[in-house]
Design a protein around this motif. Sequence first.
Motif, PDB file in Angstrom:
ATOM      1  N   ALA A  18      32.862 -15.201  57.884  1.00 60.71           N
ATOM      2  CA  ALA A  18      33.332 -14.615  56.712  1.00 60.71           C
ATOM      3  C   ALA A  18      34.107 -15.733  55.813  1.00 60.71           C
ATOM      4  N   GLN A  19      34.699 -16.469  56.402  1.00 61.42           N
ATOM      5  CA  GLN A  19      35.323 -17.839  55.721  1.00 61.42           C
ATOM      6  C   GLN A  19      34.333 -18.351  54.892  1.00 61.42           C
ATOM      7  N   SER A  20      33.237 -18.663  55.370  1.00 63.69           N
ATOM      8  CA  SER A  20      32.164 -19.257  54.733  1.00 63.69           C
ATOM      9  C   SER A  20      31.688 -18.543  53.400  1.00 63.69           C
ATOM     10  N   GLY A  21      31.997 -17.259  53.110  1.00 61.78           N
ATOM     11  CA  GLY A  21      31.601 -16.646  51.971  1.00 61.78           C
ATOM     12  C   GLY A  21      30.897 -15.493  52.225  1.00 61.78           C
ATOM     13  N   HIS A  23      30.001 -11.539  52.635  1.00 61.60           N
ATOM     14  CA  HIS A  23      30.667 -10.517  52.533  1.00 61.60           C
ATOM     15  C   HIS A  23      30.207  -9.111  53.156  1.00 61.60           C
ATOM     16  N   GLN A  46      32.645  -5.118  59.637  1.00 65.71           N
ATOM     17  CA  GLN A  46      33.020  -5.175  58.209  1.00 65.71           C
ATOM     18  C   GLN A  46      34.416  -5.210  57.884  1.00 65.71           C
ATOM     19  N   ILE A  49      35.788  -8.855  58.227  1.00 71.31           N
ATOM     20  CA  ILE A  49      35.104  -9.818  57.276  1.00 71.31           C
ATOM     21  C   ILE A  49      36.114  -9.301  55.813  1.00 71.31           C
ATOM     22  N   ASP A  50      36.230  -7.991  55.501  1.00 74.82           N
ATOM     23  CA  ASP A  50      36.930  -7.483  54.423  1.00 74.82           C
ATOM     24  C   ASP A  50      38.575  -8.226  54.580  1.00 74.82           C
ATOM     25  N   VAL A  52      39.471 -11.053  56.208  1.00 74.17           N
ATOM     26  CA  VAL A  52      39.354 -12.361  56.286  1.00 74.17           C
ATOM     27  C   VAL A  52      39.132 -12.665  54.574  1.00 74.17           C
ATOM     28  N   ARG A  53      38.383 -11.957  53.917  1.00 72.70           N
ATOM     29  CA  ARG A  53      38.232 -12.367  52.627  1.00 72.70           C
ATOM     30  C   ARG A  53      39.179 -11.676  51.656  1.00 72.70           C
ATOM     31  N   GLY A  54      40.328 -11.073  52.103  1.00 70.59           N
ATOM     32  CA  GLY A  54      41.360 -10.584  51.351  1.00 70.59           C
ATOM     33  C   GLY A  54      41.360  -9.455  50.763  1.00 70.59           C
TER      34      GLY A  54
END
Length: 69
Positions: A18-21, A23, A46, A49-50, A52-54
């Motif tokens: 997830a940190q690599s982009g 979604h 999911q 991931i959400d 981690v992606r903020g």
Amino acid sequence: MFICICNAYRERDIASIAQSGVHCARQAYAMLGSGPRCGQCLEDAQALIDLVRGGHPDQRRVEPHPLDR
């Protein structure tokens, strides 16, 4: 902690992707080498991931697809 028992994917595996982009949980699994098998982990993956992606963990729901065999 394991997120996906079938593929032995841990929280740290999913978070790193997830940190690599990435979604999408399915996309993360593909990058880790194997798609979901039973699909019961997709919602948790999911949500992680959400986070981690903020985003918010309940931002969207992932519907499991029938198994391709």
